[in-house]
Design an enzyme around this catalytic site. Structure first.
Site, PDB file in Angstrom:
ATOM      1  N   LYS A   1      22.498 -13.030   5.895  1.00 21.43           N
ATOM      2  CA  LYS A   1      23.353 -12.069   6.423  1.00 21.43           C
ATOM      3  C   LYS A   1      24.247 -11.666   5.550  1.00 21.43           C
ATOM      4  O   LYS A   1      25.203 -10.777   5.929  1.00 21.43           O
ATOM      5  CB  LYS A   1      24.006 -12.929   7.657  1.00 21.43           C
ATOM      6  N   GLU A   2      24.532 -12.652   4.437  1.00 19.53           N
ATOM      7  CA  GLU A   2      25.626 -12.032   3.363  1.00 19.53           C
ATOM      8  C   GLU A   2      24.950 -11.770   2.025  1.00 19.53           C
ATOM      9  O   GLU A   2      24.741 -12.682   1.400  1.00 19.53           O
ATOM     10  CB  GLU A   2      26.661 -13.159   3.294  1.00 19.53           C
TER      11      GLU A   2
ATOM     12  N   ASP B   1      27.521 -23.350   2.711  1.00 20.43           N
ATOM     13  CA  ASP B   1      27.197 -23.838   4.080  1.00 20.43           C
ATOM     14  C   ASP B   1      25.945 -24.062   4.230  1.00 20.43           C
ATOM     15  O   ASP B   1      25.122 -24.848   5.020  1.00 20.43           O
ATOM     16  CB  ASP B   1      27.977 -23.459   5.286  1.00 20.43           C
TER      17      ASP B   1
ATOM     18  N   LYS C   1      33.818 -22.910   9.978  1.00 24.80           N
ATOM     19  CA  LYS C   1      34.345 -22.742   8.628  1.00 24.80           C
ATOM     20  C   LYS C   1      35.792 -23.465   8.382  1.00 24.80           C
ATOM     21  O   LYS C   1      36.043 -23.822   7.179  1.00 24.80           O
ATOM     22  CB  LYS C   1      35.034 -21.012   8.623  1.00 24.80           C
TER      23      LYS C   1
ATOM     24  N   ASP D   1      37.065 -14.459   2.383  1.00 27.58           N
ATOM     25  CA  ASP D   1      35.782 -14.535   2.879  1.00 27.58           C
ATOM     26  C   ASP D   1      34.815 -13.945   1.809  1.00 27.58           C
ATOM     27  O   ASP D   1      35.274 -13.270   0.718  1.00 27.58           O
ATOM     28  CB  ASP D   1      35.682 -13.384   3.977  1.00 27.58           C
TER      29      ASP D   1
ATOM     30  N   ASP E   1      42.159 -19.999  11.918  1.00 30.23           N
ATOM     31  CA  ASP E   1      43.082 -19.350  11.052  1.00 30.23           C
ATOM     32  C   ASP E   1      44.267 -19.318  12.117  1.00 30.23           C
ATOM     33  O   ASP E   1      45.515 -19.703  11.862  1.00 30.23           O
ATOM     34  CB  ASP E   1      42.654 -18.117  10.792  1.00 30.23           C
TER      35      ASP E   1
END
Length: 739
Positions: free
Chosen positions: A110-111, A140, A266, A290, A447
């Protein structure tokens, strides 16, 4: 303090403050008149009441919820501030503190790896002493492909970083640099030759990364993302050649993950990086990014240090937050992917109230704020109960402790073995990691909760919005991924709002009223909006369908109250869009996507949090898919909605449209054909007819996708048919209950 030199300035925009406060007062007066009008209904004599009580009560509750959300939102309009820094006034490089950079990636599918490596390379190219920069990448997924790509990226960075420093490039990301018009030293043949060589090296890098990813996808023995051991590797240490120019060290970290263990999303990955980095570099400041948010301008570190190196603010500032900006935003931005309101309006007001919360990425944070400050006389057992059994890690908590890894300039096998222990999934057992120290685990939105807790402890934060974007990322440009992302955010916020950590419960004695309202507005906004907008989307329409008036006649002076409130609200939002440099169509798109989110993302996210609170459903985290589809990108750039999304997102939208359409058409039919005294019907039902008409016009894109457009990007027939069933059910059952 005679020789004190200011490294930063803070100033408010007086005109905006006056306009915001004047509007808030006038709008509140109008709302008080509305409340008086609604309440007076309940004090009428029974013979004079011709309208059913239930729908009147429901629409009144919807109005009160919307007013409460608006009232809380005034907190970030009360005193917006803007900041300026002076990096040229910083001390020499030898006196600057060291910085650890944390980059988190979770799924190579996905990234896109090329994009992730651009973020890594740009971070290594920051305008900062290279020996004081240390880049850590958390993977991860435990993917061998990511590790191999990092080695290729580090090899490229050996040439790229010196090239950036030699020619003073203002764009640190190679992908952006080679696709832009930046071309310093135009008259230098040496520069042109080096630039060409560097571009060739970058093309080779991209080819190698893509080849690695293709091999990874073909490999049937790929590691399980949820079941793998910890891996920590310092990329630099395996390079035998000695570089003339120093570059930051690069460390690959993949924490241990097991299916039977909670990994805390995260926040868990960041806490592992906190521990591992402490044993390798232990820098006092940390930049969190990110994986798709590359360093666009290399000066961000020096800008942040203007607060940390200033003796007046260095002890109180926990973090410096930069805005999220994106390089793939279209002119229309139909999904509000740029988050214009958040980063151009809301966070400036948050800053004026006491400091913004953490925004997930693009922030420099003080290690001490996350872990605390301790002396050598501190009770060792108490520290172990809080931070775990590692003696080596406990040593790093002592002020000015420097690991031997950096001093020796060589890696130690024993040190890396110990770091692997710190990255194990059992290390945090029986400790306060995630509850009192580090990034907090209470919800998937670590966050917000971590930032709120730091402010409760007395720390401050600042919001820095330079003219040139310091970081540039890739925004979601399709409806499905944007909806999934917002649903996840809403779930995290709502879980805080309905918990014992709600700002209203644990914040009043720890922060100012305006600052408390800022946090409360962010946490409660999704729940308040989804409940109120569902009321406005259905209750007046059901009553219109059955000829029941909920608003005053046009000839009634009370009608002016509703007109003033409506015009006031849309005028203020339009003013804010224009003053931030955007166009009218941005305002119309934001208004539409706000309504869309209220009945989809806000609803599902709030429901997810409630079910999680009741123990019916476990919290989940789906990484946003950053892989782009050319067809979807083209539709986004053309300003056309792409409805290739889950039915759960489409059905509520189409259902609301069908209910409003049925109510509006039915009302027009009654006024023109059935009702002998049509003028009186129009006058009596105009408010509800206008509301339905406004909803239909504002959401024309949905009607277009449902009826007019054909093809893959239109609303599927199955979603429309389900919505027809839901609409008929709502009209029938609603009519029976309300009337």
């Amino acid at each position: 303090m005679e020789n004190y030199v200011h490294m930063h300035e803070c100033h408010g925009h007086k005109i905006s403050i006056i306009i915001n406060r004047t509007h808030a007062i006038l709008h509140s007066i109008a709302i008080l008149f509305l409340i008086h009008y609604r309440l007076s209904f309940f004090f009428q004599h029974p013979p004079n009441i011709t309208i059913p009580t239930l729908p009147w009560l429901l629409i009144f509750v919807s109005e009160l919820l919307l007013y409460l959300a608006w009232l809380l939102a005034q907190s970030h309009r009360w005193r917006p501030v803007y900041r300026t820094v002076f990096p040229e006034r910083l001390p020499g490089d030898d006196k600057l503190p060291a910085i650890d950079i944390f980059i988190c990636t979770a799924d190579p599918n996905k990234e896109p790896s090329v994009e992730v490596m651009n973020t890594v390379i740009s971070a290594m190219a920051l305008d900062y002493p290279p020996e004081k920069l240390h880049v850590y990448v958390s993977d991860d997924a435990g993917s061998d492909a990511t590790l191999r790509c990092m080695k290729e990226a580090w090899n490229f960075a050996r040439y790229w970083v010196p090239f950036c420093r030699k020619y003073g490039l203002v764009t640190a990301c190679p992908d952006v640099y080679f696709s832009s018009s930046e071309d310093g030293f135009k008259g230098s043949s040496e520069f042109k030759a080096e630039r060409k060589k560097m571009e060739e090296k970058y093309e080779i890098l991209k080819q190698r990364i893509r080849r690695i990813v293709q091999e990874y996808h073909r490999d049937v023995t790929v590691n399980n993302k949820l079941d793998h051991s910890s891996i920590i590797e310092v990329i630099n240490e395996y390079h035998k050649e000695k570089d003339e120019v120093k570059i930051p060290i690069l460390v690959y970290v993949s924490r241990e993950k097991r299916p039977s263990r909670r990994h805390n999303f995260k926040a868990g990955a960041l806490n592992v990086l906190l521990r591992v980095s402490a044993t390798i570099s232990n820098s006092p400041y940390i930049l969190v990014l990110d994986c798709d948010m590359h360093c666009n301008d290399p000066t961000s570190a020096r800008q942040a240090m203007c607060y940390y190196c200033d003796p007046q603010t260095s002890q109180s500032i926990a973090f410096v937050q930069f805005p999220q900006t994106f390089r793939n935003i279209s002119e229309d931005d139909i999904y509000d992917s740029q988050l214009r309101f958040v980063f151009k309006i809301q966070w400036h007001g948050f800053d004026g109230a006491g400091g913004p919360t953490i925004s997930g990425t693009n922030f420099y944070i003080k290690r001490e704020a996350l872990l605390g400050s301790f002396s050598k006389q501190q009770d060792l057992m108490a520290l172990k109960r809080s931070f775990g059994p590692s003696n080596d890690f406990i040593k790093t908590l002592v002020e000015d402790y420097k690991p031997c890894f950096i001093e020796d300039g060589e890696s130690s096998r024993m040190l890396l073995e110990h770091a692997n222990v710190l990255a194990s999934c059992s290390y945090e057992d029986q400790t306060t990691w995630g509850t009192k120290v580090g990034f907090l685990y209470f919800c998937v939105l670590e966050d917000y909760f971590t930032g709120f807790t730091l402010h409760r402890k007395g720390w401050k934060s600042v919001y820095l919005y330079p003219k040139r974007p310091q970081f540039l990322g890739t925004a979601t440009t399709n409806f499905n991924e944007a909806s999934i992302q917002w649903t996840r955010w809403v779930s995290g916020l709502t879980s805080v709002a309905i918990s014992r950590f709600c700002p209203l419960i644990c914040g009043p004695l720890k922060m100012s009223l305006v600052h408390l309202m800022c946090y409360l507005e962010v946490a409660c906004m999704p729940l308040l909006y989804c409940l109120s907008i569902w009321g406005f989307a259905l209750i007046p329409q059901l009553c219109l369908f059955n000829g029941i008036p909920l608003y005053p006649k046009i000839s009634d002076s009370n009608f002016n109250i509703f007109s003033i409130i409506f015009i006031s609200a849309i005028s203020k939002s339009l003013y804010e869009v224009v003053t931030t440099g955007d166009q009218f169509r941005v305002w119309t798109n934001e208004w539409r996507i706000w309504m869309v989110r209220c009945v989809t993302c806000y609803t599902y996210g709030s429901l997810d949090a409630i079910l999680n609170k009741l123990g019916i459903k476990e919290a989940s985290f789906l990484p946003t898919n950053k892989a782009t589809d050319d067809e979807q990108v083209k539709l986004y750039e053309m300003g056309i909605f792409d409805f290739r999304a889950a039915t759960m997102f489409l059905a509520p939208l189409v259902t609301v449209i069908l209910v409003n359409f049925a109510a509006f058409v039915g009302a027009v039919f009654k006024a023109l054909v059935v009702d002998d005294n049509g003028d009186r019907y129009w006058e009596k039902m105009f408010g509800q007819m206008f509301l339905s008409f406004y909803i239909l016009v504002s959401n024309y894109a949905i009607i277009e996708g449902m009826i007019i457009r054909k093809g893959k990007a239109s609303i599927p027939l199955s979603a429309t048919l389900w919505s027809v069933v839901f609409s008929v059910f709502i009209l029938l059952i609603g009519s029976v209950i309300l009337c």
